[in-house]
Write an enzyme that holds these catalytic residues in place. Structure first.
Site, PDB file in Angstrom:
ATOM      1  N   THR A 159       0.665  -0.864   0.181  1.00  0.00           N
ATOM      2  CA  THR A 159       0.110   0.038  -0.047  1.00  0.00           C
ATOM      3  C   THR A 159       1.388   1.221  -0.003  1.00  0.00           C
ATOM      4  O   THR A 159       1.763   1.766  -1.120  1.00  0.00           O
ATOM      5  CB  THR A 159      -0.568   0.042   1.037  1.00  0.00           C
ATOM      6  OG1 THR A 159      -0.156  -0.224   2.209  1.00  0.00           O
ATOM      7  CG2 THR A 159      -1.628  -1.589   1.734  1.00  0.00           C
ATOM      8  N   LYS A 185       4.860  -6.478   4.076  1.00  0.00           N
ATOM      9  CA  LYS A 185       3.699  -5.672   3.342  1.00  0.00           C
ATOM     10  C   LYS A 185       3.312  -4.181   4.798  1.00  0.00           C
ATOM     11  O   LYS A 185       3.466  -4.933   5.646  1.00  0.00           O
ATOM     12  CB  LYS A 185       3.080  -5.035   1.817  1.00  0.00           C
ATOM     13  CG  LYS A 185       1.823  -5.517   3.426  1.00  0.00           C
ATOM     14  CD  LYS A 185       0.467  -4.976   3.862  1.00  0.00           C
ATOM     15  CE  LYS A 185       0.523  -2.627   3.048  1.00  0.00           C
ATOM     16  NZ  LYS A 185      -0.318  -2.485   4.250  1.00  0.00           N
ATOM     17  N   THR A 196       1.075  -2.719  10.841  1.00  0.00           N
ATOM     18  CA  THR A 196       0.399  -3.057  10.059  1.00  0.00           C
ATOM     19  C   THR A 196       0.135  -3.396   8.793  1.00  0.00           C
ATOM     20  O   THR A 196       1.118  -2.782   8.322  1.00  0.00           O
ATOM     21  CB  THR A 196      -0.580  -1.326   9.537  1.00  0.00           C
ATOM     22  OG1 THR A 196      -0.988  -1.162  10.796  1.00  0.00           O
ATOM     23  CG2 THR A 196      -1.600  -0.852   8.335  1.00  0.00           C
ATOM     24  N   GLU A 283       7.069   5.640   7.838  1.00  0.00           N
ATOM     25  CA  GLU A 283       6.582   6.367   6.998  1.00  0.00           C
ATOM     26  C   GLU A 283       7.077   8.238   7.838  1.00  0.00           C
ATOM     27  O   GLU A 283       7.052   7.816   9.599  1.00  0.00           O
ATOM     28  CB  GLU A 283       4.451   6.696   7.332  1.00  0.00           C
ATOM     29  CG  GLU A 283       4.081   5.542   6.689  1.00  0.00           C
ATOM     30  CD  GLU A 283       2.329   5.433   6.590  1.00  0.00           C
ATOM     31  OE1 GLU A 283       2.252   5.040   6.276  1.00  0.00           O
ATOM     32  OE2 GLU A 283       1.842   6.127   7.949  1.00  0.00           O
ATOM     33  N   ASN A 405       0.663  11.407   6.344  1.00  0.00           N
ATOM     34  CA  ASN A 405      -0.495  11.132   7.304  1.00  0.00           C
ATOM     35  C   ASN A 405      -1.723  12.369   7.022  1.00  0.00           C
ATOM     36  O   ASN A 405      -2.861  12.222   7.735  1.00  0.00           O
ATOM     37  CB  ASN A 405      -0.317  10.570   8.455  1.00  0.00           C
ATOM     38  CG  ASN A 405       0.230   9.062   8.183  1.00  0.00           C
ATOM     39  OD1 ASN A 405      -0.717   8.610   7.275  1.00  0.00           O
ATOM     40  ND2 ASN A 405       1.547   8.725   8.419  1.00  0.00           N
ATOM     41  N   SER A 410      -2.437  19.302   0.145  1.00  0.00           N
ATOM     42  CA  SER A 410      -0.786  20.470   0.186  1.00  0.00           C
ATOM     43  C   SER A 410      -0.200  19.782  -1.271  1.00  0.00           C
ATOM     44  O   SER A 410      -0.893  18.508  -1.657  1.00  0.00           O
ATOM     45  CB  SER A 410       0.310  19.998   0.817  1.00  0.00           C
ATOM     46  OG  SER A 410       0.848  18.455   0.328  1.00  0.00           O
TER      47      SER A 410
END
EC number: 2.3.1.35
Lengths: 410, 410
Positions: A159, A185, A196, A283, A405, A410
């Site tokens: 993802t 993943k 996750t 992230e 997130n 933007s």
């Protein structure tokens, strides 16, 4: 995968994974994403496989996780169907209907029983899909089956990942080669239980389901359940390990089989490699952080303290700023609610103690600064009480996390 | 205060707080900061005061918190000395020595007993100060005593705050006026128990220490212990409430005094006002978020779920992005580890239900979008099980938080 820059902590290349006998796989497209990317991984075990696993403990886990939880005790698999783009979590009866249709179609195409079909899904939460959405594409997925193209498979269920994740091993057990290949993943909503995270490991060893499950249950604690990106636990976390038994060796059916030790350690290394790749793709991550806690009342207490440090936004932003801010580490230890001997506490960054005996000490600032500028940060805390010990891994908290997130506009 | 832009959620002006009889105060300078800002608040109660409080439960709490914990059961105060710029946490014997010197000097200057002196400190962790650093400036602080200049006092013990925080009340109890004035600081490392937070409330009511303590213990749960900025708990959190008894009314010595109800509610409002100002000054905050959880197994369970939502980086970044991402709320509910009835769950943003009966529902997107663009975001989750209920408050997670805590080199 999203159009994000590849994590600076990514491996140089996808690893060269061994072919695992007794399985076929394909990467195809349902169409959950715009464009042309694949979003479906289908794996078939023509002669079946033992299966074991670990699933999220979220109270809002997906219909797919519910399905796997019900089938895992039976321990046998003939098929695995994994989609990205829709998590099928919080989808109520519609989610159950989608799974029923997918399982029914798989059974018809493969000629197996429903309990031999395993499902996983990742992506947006709370958006039901049409019941036959996945089922209708399965004939094409089955037609495309071939020896695994591991990298293509890993990409098919990614993802927000910025790189595909794989790890493998080959070992010789009593003159018979055993191959292990794993895919994963995950890059956000990563916290135990579990990340996750979807991870699937395949081996051609022949291992009874109960023996395989005991290995997975033990190793998940020090691998996938020892990582955190943002303290947020997914509704979809799934780790499944399949053993096809196609390598021709006699089956391993008991815990005391002398071949199990080497296999167990090889499996653990594959799981740890995959788990750390998930953190490396956290992230916005710029640094991989290893947090070791020693001297705690128990291993469980050490683990709780280590996670309090690893989940602390103030610690994680300090490391993003390349600051060995051990005061924030002390704060995080304090908030864990675990017993410590504060006057005996010590904190180390890299090889340098920055605090000992419950207070600041002089240290080699240049050496610590150099360590903090690196990509891999090592924090060790001794809480001065007992022999409890734990290691967990996380990444730093950067503008990149907010951008991924929160910067919708933007 | 740091040179940061004032929070967009700040009140328009510092409130007009009442004069509280029976106390004198000064804001002076030890010199923990470069420049000329004050960093010491000194308060004297010439005829003494009842005192009650609540302190951080951190296992690495400061020497000042240890000191207050030891004196609070005696319930009487003659002096309060608070510095900013050094938290005196994780400073070992040096921290204890600094406090001993400060208390000794205060007793000499004021003519009181050690147990009547209360201390608090906030700022950098783990840096011992010279034992007499604060004590040596006390003669000057005592010489400057006067009727409280509330705003100047609030500024004297602020750290990364972008605005000074005050709240007050005047009420009539049986024909006698009672005045309450409170001050607070805090903007990061804010999570229960308690926020990274110092708060001091003064009243001229005459209330026995045990009665005052019961009020504080009850109200702290729904005020300062119901807020979180970043889930990080400070080593220094201190709330102290002083009652001088200088308003001339007869003392309140029992829980069933008919005057207590009105006073209790006024005190709670002052504490809540101060607590919400701390959230409004949360590092990088652009939005104040109220999270209400209903339908839980118990109030405690509702509170745990509410904090799982309020501390979720994915929820907080979504709100920074003005996105009513109820899927992330569902995820956060799931990770709380509390009992829920998932098929009965509902999520509301502002006045609009975005999910009901365990799944997505159509909703007025324009109305929700308008709510999300506002400065105050209201999330309500019903977990469909029982009658447990809780409200907590937090702020969004923005680039500002990373900038303040991680951009050391920007």
């Amino acid at each position: 995968m999203k159009d994000l820059p590849i994590s600076p902590l990514a491996p140089d290349a996808f690893p060269d994974l061994p072919n695992v006998a007794g399985m076929q796989a394909s990467a195809t497209r349902v169409g959950f994403y715009a464009g042309t990317r694949n979003d479906l991984m289908t794996v078939i075990f023509p002669h079946g496989a033992s299966v074991a696993g670990a699933l999220t403990r979220s109270a809002t886990r997906s219909a797919d996780v519910d399905w796997c939880a019900a089938q895992l005790p039976k321990g046998r698999a003939r098929a695995l169907v994994v989609n990205a783009g829709n998590s099928n979590a919080f989808t109520g009866p519609a989610g159950v209907a989608k799974n029923a249709a997918t399982v029914k179609q798989t059974c018809a195409l493969v000629g197996c029983a429903p309990h031999e079909v395993f499902l996983a899904a990742t992506g947006v939460i709370g958006v039901p899909v049409a019941p036959n959405r996945v089922a209708d594409t399965l004939p094409q997925a089955i037609a495309a089956l071939a020896a695994p193209d591991w990298e293509a498979l890993a990409r098919a269920f990614s993802t927000t990942d910025t790189f595909p994740k794989g790890a493998g091993a080959c070992l010789d057990l009593d003159g018979v080669e055993v191959r292990i290949a794993g895919l994963a993943k995950g890059s956000g909503m990563i916290a135990p239980n579990m990340a996750t995270m979807l991870a699937f490991v395949f081996t051609d060893a022949d291992i009874a389901p109960s023996v395989l499950q005991s290995l997975v249950s033990a190793h998940v604690e020090t691998t996938f359940n020892a990582i955190t990106v943002d303290s947020d636990t997914s509704t979809s976390d799934t780790l499944l390990v399949f053993a096809t038994g196609a390598n021709g060796a006699s089956p391993i059916t008991t815990q005391d089989d002398p071949r199990l030790g080497a296999f167990s350690e090889a499996l653990r290394q594959v799981l740890l490699d995959l788990a750390l790749q998930v953190v490396r793709d956290g992230e916005g991550a710029q640094k991989l952080i290893q947090v070791t806690v020693e001297g705690a009342h128990s291993d469980a207490s050490a683990r709780a303290i280590a996670f309090a440090i690893a989940n602390s936004p103030l610690v994680k932003t300090a490391i993003a700023g390349e600051d060995a801010n051990w005061g924030r580490v002390v704060m995080a230890v304090g908030k864990a609610g675990e017993p410590i001997a504060v006057d005996n506490m010590a904190v180390r960054f890299g090889g340098e103690w920055t605090a000992r005996h419950g207070g600041a000490v002089d240290y080699d600032v240049a050496q610590v600064d150099a360590h903090m500028k690196g990509q891999e940060i090592d924090i060790l805390v001794n809480v001065g009480l007992g022999n409890g010990r734990a290691i967990v891994w996380t990444c730093d908290l950067t503008h990149g996390y907010i951008k991924i997130n929160g910067d919708y506009r933007s």
